[in-house]
Scaffold this motif. Structure first.
Motif, mmCIF file in Angstrom:
data_model
loop_
_atom_site.group_PDB
_atom_site.id
_atom_site.type_symbol
_atom_site.label_atom_id
_atom_site.label_comp_id
_atom_site.label_asym_id
_atom_site.label_seq_id
_atom_site.Cartn_x
_atom_site.Cartn_y
_atom_site.Cartn_z
ATOM 1 N N ASP A 168 57.437 -83.798 62.194
ATOM 2 C CA ASP A 168 56.699 -83.889 60.715
ATOM 3 C C ASP A 168 56.746 -85.103 60.169
ATOM 4 O O ASP A 168 57.553 -85.865 60.474
ATOM 5 N N PHE A 169 55.676 -85.333 59.476
ATOM 6 C CA PHE A 169 55.530 -86.874 58.993
ATOM 7 C C PHE A 169 56.410 -87.136 58.017
ATOM 8 O O PHE A 169 56.961 -88.267 57.714
ATOM 9 N N GLY A 170 56.862 -86.297 57.193
ATOM 10 C CA GLY A 170 57.723 -86.028 56.008
ATOM 11 C C GLY A 170 59.123 -86.486 56.205
ATOM 12 O O GLY A 170 59.702 -86.314 57.146
ATOM 13 N N LYS A 171 60.044 -87.210 55.481
ATOM 14 C CA LYS A 171 61.439 -87.373 55.628
ATOM 15 C C LYS A 171 62.012 -86.018 55.775
ATOM 16 O O LYS A 171 63.197 -85.887 56.758
ATOM 17 N N ILE A 172 61.513 -85.106 55.070
ATOM 18 C CA ILE A 172 62.299 -83.846 54.983
ATOM 19 C C ILE A 172 60.987 -82.976 56.072
ATOM 20 O O ILE A 172 60.170 -82.770 55.254
ATOM 21 N N GLY A 173 61.339 -82.495 57.175
ATOM 22 C CA GLY A 173 60.450 -81.787 57.754
ATOM 23 C C GLY A 173 60.092 -80.315 57.269
ATOM 24 O O GLY A 173 61.077 -79.553 56.873
ATOM 25 N N GLY A 187 57.781 -85.394 48.614
ATOM 26 C CA GLY A 187 58.603 -85.201 47.381
ATOM 27 C C GLY A 187 59.187 -83.873 47.377
ATOM 28 O O GLY A 187 59.009 -82.916 47.978
ATOM 29 N N ARG A 188 60.420 -83.751 46.487
ATOM 30 C CA ARG A 188 61.111 -82.591 46.420
ATOM 31 C C ARG A 188 60.971 -82.261 44.816
ATOM 32 O O ARG A 188 61.483 -83.224 44.081
ATOM 33 N N GLU A 206 61.676 -85.655 42.691
ATOM 34 C CA GLU A 206 62.419 -86.701 43.562
ATOM 35 C C GLU A 206 61.243 -87.249 44.619
ATOM 36 O O GLU A 206 60.763 -86.499 45.406
ATOM 37 N N ASP A 207 61.503 -88.654 44.964
ATOM 38 C CA ASP A 207 60.533 -89.037 45.830
ATOM 39 C C ASP A 207 61.224 -89.177 47.003
ATOM 40 O O ASP A 207 62.073 -90.290 47.167
ATOM 41 N N LEU A 208 60.802 -88.599 48.116
ATOM 42 C CA LEU A 208 61.464 -88.649 49.474
ATOM 43 C C LEU A 208 61.194 -89.686 50.244
ATOM 44 O O LEU A 208 61.847 -90.253 51.291
ATOM 45 N N HIS A 229 58.127 -95.653 52.285
ATOM 46 C CA HIS A 229 56.866 -94.928 52.318
ATOM 47 C C HIS A 229 55.858 -96.048 52.915
ATOM 48 O O HIS A 229 54.567 -95.632 53.267
ATOM 49 N N ASP A 230 56.117 -97.084 53.634
ATOM 50 C CA ASP A 230 55.229 -97.775 54.193
ATOM 51 C C ASP A 230 55.148 -97.625 55.756
ATOM 52 O O ASP A 230 55.818 -97.930 56.483
ATOM 53 N N HIS A 231 54.366 -96.479 55.907
ATOM 54 C CA HIS A 231 54.348 -95.931 57.130
ATOM 55 C C HIS A 231 53.489 -96.872 58.239
ATOM 56 O O HIS A 231 52.507 -96.934 58.045
ATOM 57 N N ASP A 232 54.349 -97.583 59.021
ATOM 58 C CA ASP A 232 53.797 -98.372 60.133
ATOM 59 C C ASP A 232 53.571 -97.792 61.441
ATOM 60 O O ASP A 232 54.082 -97.803 62.407
#
Lengths: 200, 149
Positions: A39-44, B11-12, B126-128, B133-136
């Motif tokens: 998944d792209f996000g930090k939490i899948g 985000g959460r 909450e910003d996860l 966030h700079d997706h390389d």
């Protein structure tokens, strides 16, 4: 061990397709299946969904396994192969992944042997014409790499649209088997399972 | 498929209700939130919605998965929430083209505050991606083009 890559653009229905077929795949083949989800996000999110459905899932988050997370994918695949000894590993990459790059990364894999790799690509029947215009080249790469192309969400479009999509796929030099489905209402899902099971 | 105008937000959102709510009420709230977020992204300049998806987990065991793939406001959901929900945890991913991440963050914040914050409920976002966030992303062939091609 067989590798089954279920690719397709963002929101095309990859997770739903896996959830709708994996039970039948296991039931019909009696084989051990493990899913690797990227998944792209930090939490899948997709991994969590599959977990809710009781699947054994290995997650890779915060990037894409066809590029930045390539080494992580190879390492994860090796660990999964050694620890779980699955017969089939289903891989769900992010919707922006190029399946060919995943195949190329397997050149660095040094775990238990992979006997066969197949790529199933899901295309979204509702947005297909828009996506072809906006993202023709990468979409073409997904389609060209596919052994099986699943036109999903056909319950939301008319027959003419499905026919047009098939024609466009042919024009884009698709060589894989094309099948029109709806993972939501179950249309042709038995045929997808037949393809998944074939020569497993 | 990563072009210069691709943006990803994760985000959460934690919502605490002062009084227990029915599953149907919270479910409707979540659908409205996703719908408004998708519409908001379209209005804020997104040229293409890739996928806006969330998983909502409630304190009493229910869960809901919602997804939007365009800015029409249409949302698909599965799963269900139970009556007596006091507390929910929502993980959201927004993947789209044509607007920057900060604008997505604003849209998400506005949708969640407008719909879910009141005297009867409290919302925390909450910003996860805050550290990374700079997706390389290394899809070289598309990185220098703006027409997605």
């Amino acid at each position: 061990m067989e590798l089954l890559i279920v690719a397709g653009f963002l929101g095309s229905g990859k997770t739903t397709m896996i959830l709708s077929t994996i039970g039948s795949l296991i039931e019909r083949t009696k084989k051990k299946v493990v899913v690797i989800v990227n998944d792209f996000g930090k939490i899948g999110i997709d991994g969590r969904i599959m977990d809710k459905y009781g699947l054994k899932v290995q997650e890779l988050s915060s990037g894409c396994i066809c590029c930045t997370l390539g080494p992580d994918f190879i390492q994860t695949l090796k660990q999964v192969a050694e620890n779980f000894k699955p017969d089939i590993v289903v891989v769900e990459p992010t919707g922006i992944a190029d399946p060919e790059s995943i195949i190329n990364s397997l050149g660095y894999y040094q775990g238990p042997p992979v006997s066969r790799t197949r790529i199933f690509v899901i295309v979204d029947a509702v947005r297909f014409s828009v996506l072809v215009k906006a993202l023709e080249r990468p979409l073409k790469a997904q389609i060209k790499a596919a052994d099986v192309i699943i036109i999903n969400k056909i319950d939301e479009v008319d027959e003419t649209t499905v026919r047009d999509i098939k024609k466009t796929l042919t024009d884009l030099h698709a060589t894989g088997t094309i099948i029109a489905t709806s993972a939501t209402d179950g249309t042709n899902m038995d045929k997808v399972v037949d393809l998944l099971v074939s020569r497993c | 498929m990563l072009t210069p105008d691709f943006a990803a937000y994760a985000g959460r959102i934690h919502v605490r209700f002062k009084k227990p709510r029915s599953g149907a009420h919270v479910q409707s709230l979540m659908q409205d939130f996703m719908s408004r977020t998708a519409i908001g992204c379209g209005e804020a300049g997104a040229s293409l919605i890739g996928h806006i998806k969330c998983i909502v987990e409630a304190d009493n065991g229910g869960y809901l998965v919602c997804s939007a793939t365009d800015s029409s406001g249409r949302v698909r959901c599965r799963g269900s929430l139970k009556d007596g929900t006091c507390d929910i945890d929502l993980v959201l991913n927004v993947l789209l083209y044509g607007m920057d991440r900060e604008r997505i963050e604003e849209v998400v914040a506005r949708s969640s505050k407008d719909l879910m914050e009141s005297e009867e409920s409290k919302v925390e976002i909450e910003d996860l991606d805050v550290e990374e966030h700079d997706h390389d992303h290394e899809h070289g062939e598309d990185d220098d083009e703006h027409d997605h091609d």
